[in-house]
Design a protein around this motif. Structure first.
Motif, PDB file in Angstrom:
ATOM      1  N   GLU A 261       0.909  -0.969  -0.062  1.00 11.23           N
ATOM      2  CA  GLU A 261       0.008  -0.135   0.007  1.00 11.23           C
ATOM      3  C   GLU A 261       0.844   1.228   0.016  1.00 11.23           C
ATOM      4  OE1 GLU A 261      -2.446  -0.300   3.489  1.00 11.23           O
ATOM      5  OE2 GLU A 261      -3.582  -1.949   2.331  1.00 11.23           O
ATOM      6  N   GLU A 262       2.109   0.736   0.394  1.00 12.07           N
ATOM      7  CA  GLU A 262       3.084   2.207   0.423  1.00 12.07           C
ATOM      8  C   GLU A 262       3.598   2.614  -0.970  1.00 12.07           C
ATOM      9  OE1 GLU A 262       5.800   1.065   3.303  1.00 12.07           O
ATOM     10  OE2 GLU A 262       4.194   0.995   5.075  1.00 12.07           O
ATOM     11  N   SER A 263       4.073   3.769  -0.976  1.00 10.72           N
ATOM     12  CA  SER A 263       4.881   4.329  -2.260  1.00 10.72           C
ATOM     13  C   SER A 263       6.102   3.272  -2.635  1.00 10.72           C
ATOM     14  CB  SER A 263       5.059   5.469  -2.151  1.00 10.72           C
ATOM     15  OG  SER A 263       3.978   6.341  -2.199  1.00 10.72           O
ATOM     16  N   GLU A 344      15.151   7.234   2.875  1.00 10.50           N
ATOM     17  CA  GLU A 344      14.068   7.822   2.492  1.00 10.50           C
ATOM     18  C   GLU A 344      12.787   7.607   3.417  1.00 10.50           C
ATOM     19  OE1 GLU A 344      14.055   7.301  -2.436  1.00 10.50           O
ATOM     20  OE2 GLU A 344      13.304   5.712  -1.162  1.00 10.50           O
ATOM     21  N   ASN A 345      11.881   8.568   3.564  1.00  8.98           N
ATOM     22  CA  ASN A 345      10.740   8.451   4.209  1.00  8.98           C
ATOM     23  C   ASN A 345       9.674   7.502   3.542  1.00  8.98           C
ATOM     24  OD1 ASN A 345       9.815   9.759   2.132  1.00  8.98           O
ATOM     25  ND2 ASN A 345       8.542  11.204   3.072  1.00  8.98           N
ATOM     26  N   GLU A 346       8.433   7.077   4.147  1.00 15.53           N
ATOM     27  CA  GLU A 346       7.592   6.163   3.607  1.00 15.53           C
ATOM     28  C   GLU A 346       7.196   6.207   2.160  1.00 15.53           C
ATOM     29  OE1 GLU A 346       4.588   4.786   6.367  1.00 15.53           O
ATOM     30  OE2 GLU A 346       5.791   6.118   7.823  1.00 15.53           O
ATOM     31  N   ASP A 347       7.075   7.778   1.815  1.00 15.23           N
ATOM     32  CA  ASP A 347       6.406   8.091   0.465  1.00 15.23           C
ATOM     33  C   ASP A 347       7.618   8.291  -0.504  1.00 15.23           C
ATOM     34  OD1 ASP A 347       4.066   8.033   1.662  1.00 15.23           O
ATOM     35  OD2 ASP A 347       4.185  10.183   2.361  1.00 15.23           O
ATOM     36  N   ASP A 349       9.456  10.936  -0.945  1.00 15.84           N
ATOM     37  CA  ASP A 349       9.453  12.320  -1.383  1.00 15.84           C
ATOM     38  C   ASP A 349      10.393  13.045  -0.586  1.00 15.84           C
ATOM     39  OD1 ASP A 349       7.958  12.026   0.700  1.00 15.84           O
ATOM     40  OD2 ASP A 349       6.352  13.427  -0.133  1.00 15.84           O
ATOM     41  N   ARG A 368      10.504   8.501  11.533  1.00 13.40           N
ATOM     42  CA  ARG A 368      10.285   8.557  10.048  1.00 13.40           C
ATOM     43  C   ARG A 368      10.625   7.540   9.264  1.00 13.40           C
ATOM     44  NH1 ARG A 368       7.630  12.801   7.774  1.00 13.40           N
ATOM     45  NH2 ARG A 368       6.965  11.259   6.332  1.00 13.40           N
ATOM     46  N   ARG A 395      12.969  16.870  -3.805  1.00 12.09           N
ATOM     47  CA  ARG A 395      12.940  16.163  -2.268  1.00 12.09           C
ATOM     48  C   ARG A 395      13.370  17.204  -1.591  1.00 12.09           C
ATOM     49  NH1 ARG A 395      14.148   9.965  -3.023  1.00 12.09           N
ATOM     50  NH2 ARG A 395      14.160   9.844  -5.243  1.00 12.09           N
TER      51      ARG A 395
END
Length: 401
Positions: A261-263, A344-347, A349, A368, A395
């Protein structure tokens, strides 16, 4: 009387002098023989074998055939077609026809042509003769051919049908036990062996199969117990690791569906074969060590640390890993004190820069950071490199203090 004495003394009878009993003068007989020989020489025998192809021609004569053709063409093999019509005459009694197909199947079976053997036995069964013993033989023989072809279910169906006609047929029982053994139905195999041994307690095949089935069944049960024990141990260990991570407030991607479900992170596609099989571990003092993946996006390279202790610093590993220049670092810019570390963070970006002086635990505890598949992942760049600047465009970059 004198003439008769002369004949008896050795004179030639008149009949013999006029052509030896055939009524032809000697001269005419010689002429006829010469004419026959002249005709024979001018018109050779059409059925003769040719010098260059005699072996192939001889193989077309039914008596000398090494192997019968799968399909008989009456124009090419008229003699064989005639013999076949005699052998498989539909006007003969059904029992005779079925027996002929049984014999044909047996010949194919001896030649290990099991596919044709099955076809012959099947044709015999189609005759539906009234002899149950013959039908039992056809079924058990077809079961044997199916067994050799690997068609175990079909073979088992045949022996079951045979036993309906004759429950005490020993060959059917033996072949049924063989099928169950190959299908790993060990209990059923032993049961069939027991039935056969009640008919013949000294049947070696059944005795050997029962011993083998019992041994394999015990091994299977032992493997099942081991697998269950291993599963319980792994579940207990997983619970301990999960509680340890939760106590440290480390965020974990709980299931594969959650991750889907995550990017998709930007480092997908950069993988390490060394990562397969490595796992998080908990030592006797209650400290965690993590399998950790370091990515070098500029060159598409990776490093894998199989056990990164949570109290170790990144710089400690860099000092060992970059003591010598990597072969892919042609510009010699990847040095221990010239590296920048990010995650990186979850998304995907936002980027968070980590000081190499930080420990792994300090980084994983960042609110994060999300650990996927129990394997922390970090990106490494050369300081102030043009690739790093281009990679960070668009970013937000945060400094992890």
């Amino acid at each position: 009387m004198e003439a008769q004495r002369q004949n008896a003394a050795g004179g030639e009878p008149q009949a013999e002098r006029q052509g030896q009993g055939r009524g032809l003068p000697e001269e005419e007989e010689d002429d006829a023989m010469d004419a026959f020989l002249d005709k024979f020489r001018s018109q050779p025998y059409r059925g003769r074998l040719h010098e260059d192809t005699w072996e192939q021609e001889l193989d077309k004569i039914p008596m000398f055939m090494k192997k019968a053709p799968s399909e008989i063409n009456p124009q090419e093999n008229p003699e064989l077609a005639c013999l076949q019509s005699l052998i498989f005459d539909d006007e003969r009694p059904l029992e005779e026809q079925a027996k002929t197909y049984k014999d044909e199947g047996n010949d194919y079976f001896k030649d290990k042509d099991y596919q044709r053997a099955v076809a012959s036995y099947t044709e015999g069964l189609k005759k539906k003769c009234s002899d149950p013993n013959l039908n039992v033989v056809l079924l058990t023989n077809r079961a044997a051919a199916q067994f050799h072809l690997g068609n175990l279910r079909s073979a088992l169906n045949d022996v079951l049908a045979a036993r309906k006609l004759k429950p005490s047929h020993l060959k059917a029982i033996i072949r049924g036990a063989m099928c169950h053994l190959e299908l790993k139905n060990f209990s059923e195999a032993m049961s069939w062996c027991d039935e056969g041994l009640r008919l013949d307690s000294k049947e070696k095949k059944l005795l050997d199969m029962k011993t083998k089935a019992d041994k394999l069944k015990r091994a299977e049960q032992r493997d099942i117990r081991k697998a269950k024990l291993k599963e319980r141990k792994e579940a207990a260990q997983q619970g301990m690791l999960l509680r340890a991570a939760q106590a440290r407030k480390i965020r974990l991607a709980s299931t594969a569906s959650d991750e889907e479900e995550e990017s998709v992170p930007s480092y997908v596609g950069l993988v390490s074969q060394d990562a397969v099989g490595a796992r998080v571990s908990l030592d006797d003092s209650g400290r965690l060590s993590w399998p950790t993946l370091l990515l070098y996006p500029e060159y598409g390279q990776t490093d894998f640390i199989s056990a990164f202790h949570e109290d170790s610093r990144f710089i400690d590993h860099f000092m060992v890993m970059f003591k010598e220049r990597p072969v892919w670092d042609l510009e010699r810019k990847y040095r221990p004190n010239n590296l920048e570390l990010y995650f990186e963070n979850e998304d995907g970006d936002e980027m968070y820069q980590v000081s190499p002086e930080h420990t792994l635990l300090e980084t994983l505890q960042h609110p994060r950071y999300l650990v996927r598949a129990w394997t922390p992942v970090f990106m490494v760049f050369a300081k102030q490199s043009s690739f790093c600047k281009k990679f960070m465009q668009g970013r937000k970059v945060h400094w992890l203090r």
